[in-house]
Structures are given as C-alpha cells and as structure tokens.
Design an enzyme around this catalytic site. Structure first.
Site, PDB file in Angstrom:
ATOM      1  N   SER A  15     -18.445  -0.188 -28.283  1.00 49.76           N
ATOM      2  CA  SER A  15     -19.750  -0.229 -28.165  1.00 49.76           C
ATOM      3  C   SER A  15     -19.924   1.355 -27.792  1.00 49.76           C
ATOM      4  CB  SER A  15     -20.110  -1.159 -27.210  1.00 49.76           C
ATOM      5  OG  SER A  15     -19.706  -0.835 -25.920  1.00 49.76           O
ATOM      6  N   LYS A  16     -21.334   1.544 -27.589  1.00 45.28           N
ATOM      7  CA  LYS A  16     -21.867   2.719 -27.434  1.00 45.28           C
ATOM      8  C   LYS A  16     -21.096   3.438 -26.106  1.00 45.28           C
ATOM      9  CE  LYS A  16     -26.121   2.752 -30.204  1.00 45.28           C
ATOM     10  NZ  LYS A  16     -27.616   2.993 -30.300  1.00 45.28           N
ATOM     11  N   ARG A  17     -20.983   2.384 -25.236  1.00 48.81           N
ATOM     12  CA  ARG A  17     -20.551   2.884 -23.698  1.00 48.81           C
ATOM     13  C   ARG A  17     -19.243   3.423 -23.972  1.00 48.81           C
ATOM     14  NH1 ARG A  17     -17.454  -0.819 -21.052  1.00 48.81           N
ATOM     15  NH2 ARG A  17     -17.376  -2.960 -21.870  1.00 48.81           N
ATOM     16  N   GLY A  24     -18.120   5.037 -26.682  1.00 48.25           N
ATOM     17  CA  GLY A  24     -18.218   6.398 -27.606  1.00 48.25           C
ATOM     18  C   GLY A  24     -18.529   5.785 -29.134  1.00 48.25           C
TER      19      GLY A  24
END
Length: 473
Positions: A245-247, A249
């Site tokens: 996910s975005k967390r 990267g």
C-alpha cells in the site's frame, strides 16, 4: 516461436510500482529473446474500455513513466477501446458457431441468484437458464448480454511458466458475459481478442490475474486459437508481509523520480523483487537482458523495502557517470537558485561532483549538496557558519589568506601542505582554521574536504570568497 510480450495497464491512475515491475519483466523477456534471435518484441496496450474511469492524464502518466524507466515499446501503443468493433465481430463468430448465446435475464433474476448463493454459502454463479432456451422466448424490448457457452464438465488446465500446472473443474465456472447489453465488450473478451490479434506469445502478469487465465483459456479454445504461454508472477508485499500500500511505498513511478531515484536504480531494485541471479544484487541493464528468464522467478511474494531501494540508488549515484549527473542536476539548480546561481556554477559542480556523490543517496540530496558549488558571491552564511566567522576565526583566515596568495600550485596536496604549515606556524589546531575556511567558502559547515573545495573553486574564486568574509565581517 517468435517471442512477443505486452504490458497492458488500465489508465485509471498513475503507473504504480507493481505495474512497473510487470512492464520490466515483459521488456526484459522480449529483449533477451531479441538478443538471442527469437524475435523479441515488447508491445504496449492501454486497456481503456472502462470509459468512466479512464483518463488521458493517466495515459500520459503511463507513457511518461515507461519512458523514464527506459522501457521502450515497439510500434504505437494500442488503445483497447479503439478495437470495440473487432471484439463485437469475434462474438458474432462465436454466436454463429454455437459457442455463445444471448441471455435475457433481468436484473431482478440476477439479484435472486445472488441471494440464493449467499444463503447457501457459495459464490454467485449464473445458472445457465438461457443457455439452451429458444430465442422465441426472448422478452420484447430487452437488450440481451452475450455469454460464453463454457464447457460444463472436464477441466481447464493452465501450464504456467511460474506457478506450474494448475487445473480447475469446469463445473466451478459459469457462463461469463462477453458483451454487455449496450454492446461493449467485457475485460475477459477484449484481452483474449487483443492478445490473439497482437500475436502475443507470452502473457507475463501479476498472479492476481491467475484465475482470469482459466476463463480466458475457455475463450481461446472456443475460437480455436492457440493460447499464449502464461507466466503469473507473485505480487509485491510490504516489508511487513501485508499487501503493498502507499504506506509501504506503493507510489507512482513519477513519485520516485520526484524523490530523486534514478531509473536504472529503480529497475535494478524491481528486478530483484521476485527474480534472482545467484547472489548478484547490482545488475546492469545489459546484464539483466542477458540473464533474464522466467525460470528464475520466485513463486513467493516479494517484499518491498524502501531502505534497500535507497541503498541501491546510492550505489548508482556513487558509481554514476559524472557528466550525466551534472546534466541531470543543473536544470534543477537553476530552478532552485534563480538569479543567485553563479555563471560558473556548471564548471564548479562538474569539478566537485566526484566528492559529492558518496555523500548522496538520492538525486535530491545530490542537488542540495551541489548548491555550495552553484551559488554566486556574495554568500549568505547560515547560523552555524556565521558563528565560526567570529573574531578568532577571521584572524586565522586573514593570516591564511596571505599564505594562500603566495602558493605556487593550486591543487589539493599543495593546499593541504600550505594550511598545515600555517597552523604549525600559528600554533593552532587544524579545526581552528579549516572550519571557518569552510564557512567562508561555502556559507555552511557541511561540505566535502575543505582542500577539495578550495581546488574546485580555483585560486581567484577561493581568495575572493575569503575576501568577502573578511570584508563583510
């Protein structure tokens, strides 16, 4: 066999890091076979049949990301939406051959099927009620969907080049929709028709598409087309093993460029996510083309690690071509510094880049550290540098200034010897002159070695910067 691969993203957002790895694997596989005389083409297809979610901005982002990564494709990119008539034509052939049929189920009937499936604890499957029904039973004024008349017994087998041989009982798959009531093709149909018409030999994609391969194989079989070889590569997970996910990267390729990552470093890192060649960590583009094969793709999910990506990037910066890095950072230095940039900046940055590279992990850091060689006089001193230019610091600089003026050769060794001789003569420690000297030359307290900085600026500029510090203070 002529090897032809494809990357087929949906233009509903940026080119994310997982998609970039899929594109890279397809590109490398094609280039490897091209090098070894087995054809080797890499095609780009934009799967833009979802008109509500597809945007030109996303298409441009895909093109931009691919070009930045150096993943050039053969010919023009193909728009799947532009081929709708061809998709419809294939369905007509399937209807004529008896491999497809018209389904007039109402939304209410489909909802009832879902409710029954939910109550019985099973997945929703179309019950085939229009599979063999006479067309005379069709309700008036209802536009039908077209469904595949899938085999109801036996198995569909996929011999995957990564996952191995896997089979599914045909009774577990229903008659999927090929054309919607408005005549638009479904993803399953369009992919098969496009892969056939583009003569794709190998479909290399994420294993989240693995179940799609069974349904798509049924369409290939119905049309009596040879299916491509499938290779479903495991997805990328975060360092904690969770879905990326975005967390973790999971950003767009453009974000990594903006953060200062080099395209070769990103490709090197992505290559090692799920593929290996012995213990090699740093693999050049040329080596990757030579070595790449699907047999070395891991079956387990790879884990994305930002620290490892950053370390890989640092290696590429430290070993990068000086001139290429100068060309890369100079436009940004001009943008950041504006009229504060020196007309000699490029020459000084070029002279000092060798000493800056080991201090930077990203291009962004390299740009920031290069500012010491780009700023025009007079400098503004930061707080720490200003404190070093106190009475004692300036006294020492004034004495050193006279020694430097008389030095014969302006190189690092000669400058080192001159400064050391001055400290011995003045009875002071090296830091008492080197620190204010760095502050006067750069306006900061952080830089490569002060003798290196002196050598890069040259005699006139270095003495001029000392004069500025002595005059202003």
């Amino acid at each position: 066999m002529t090897v032809i691969t494809r990357f087929a993203p949906s233009p509903t957002g940026f080119l994310h890091i997982g998609g970039a790895r899929t594109a890279l694997f397809n590109w490398l596989f094609a280039m490897h076979h091209q090098r070894h005389g087995d054809g080797g083409k890499f095609l780009l297809r934009i799967e833009d049949t979802d008109r509500k979610r597809s945007t030109q901005e996303a298409v441009d982002a895909i093109y931009d990301g691919m070009k930045w990564l150096g993943l050039d494709w053969d010919g023009e990119a193909i728009s799947q939406f532009s081929r709708v008539e061809r998709h419809q034509e294939v369905v007509e052939e399937m209807l004529t051959a008896g491999h497809a049929y018209k389904c007039y189920c109402s939304p209410e009937e489909l909802a009832e099927m879902r409710e029954i499936a939910r109550a019985e604890g099973r997945k929703m499957m179309y019950d085939g009620r229009w599979r063999d029904r006479d067309a005379s039973d069709a309700p008036a004024g209802v536009d039908p969907v077209i469904r595949l008349k899938a085999p109801s017994d036996g198995q569909t087998v996929i011999r995957d080049l990564v996952q191995g041989e896997v089979s599914v009982e045909n009774e577990t798959m229903d008659d999927m929709v090929l054309l919607r009531a408005d005549g638009t093709p479904t993803y399953m149909l369009a992919v098969v028709v496009d892969d056939h018409d583009m003569a794709i030999s190998h479909v290399i994609r994420g294993d989240d598409h693995f179940t799609n391969a069974f349904r798509q194989s049924q369409i290939f079989n119905a049309m009596q087309w040879a299916a491509p070889e499938f290779a479903h590569i495991p997805l990328i997970h975060g360092a904690d093993g969770a879905k990326l996910s975005k967390r973790h990267g999971a950003l767009g390729v453009d974000a990594y460029r903006d953060m200062g990552f080099l395209p070769d470093a990103v490709c090197n890192y992505l290559l090692r996510l799920g593929w290996s060649h012995g213990d090699e960590e740093i693999i050049s583009r040329d080596q990757a083309v030579e070595w790449f094969g699907l047999g070395a793709v891991n079956k387990g999910a790879a884990r994305f690690d930002m620290d490892k990506l950053t370390a890989t990037n640092a290696h590429y910066i430290q070993n990068g071509d000086d001139e290429a890095l100068v060309r890369l950072i100079m436009p940004e230095l001009h943008s950041r510094l504006g009229d504060k940039i020196s007309p000699h900046a490029e020459n000084w940055v070029r002279g000092g880049i060798g000493g800056l590279k080991p201090r930077a992990k990203t291009v962004t850091e390299l740009i920031e550290k290069s500012e010491i060689y780009a700023l025009a006089r007079p400098l503004s001193y930061d707080e720490k540098a200003g404190k070093l230019l106190d009475v004692d610091g300036l006294k020492n600089l004034n004495g050193l200034r006279r020694k430097l003026e008389d030095i014969a050769a302006w190189d690092e060794d000669s400058l080192d010897a001159c400064v050391r001789a001055f400290t011995e003569e003045a009875g002071i420690k090296m830091g008492q002159v080197a620190q204010p000297l760095r502050a006067a030359l750069t306006g900061t307290t952080v830089s490569p070695g002060v003798f290196e900085v002196l050598a890069v600026f040259g005699r006139d500029e270095a003495l001029g910067r000392l004069d500025d510090a002595l005059t202003v203070s």
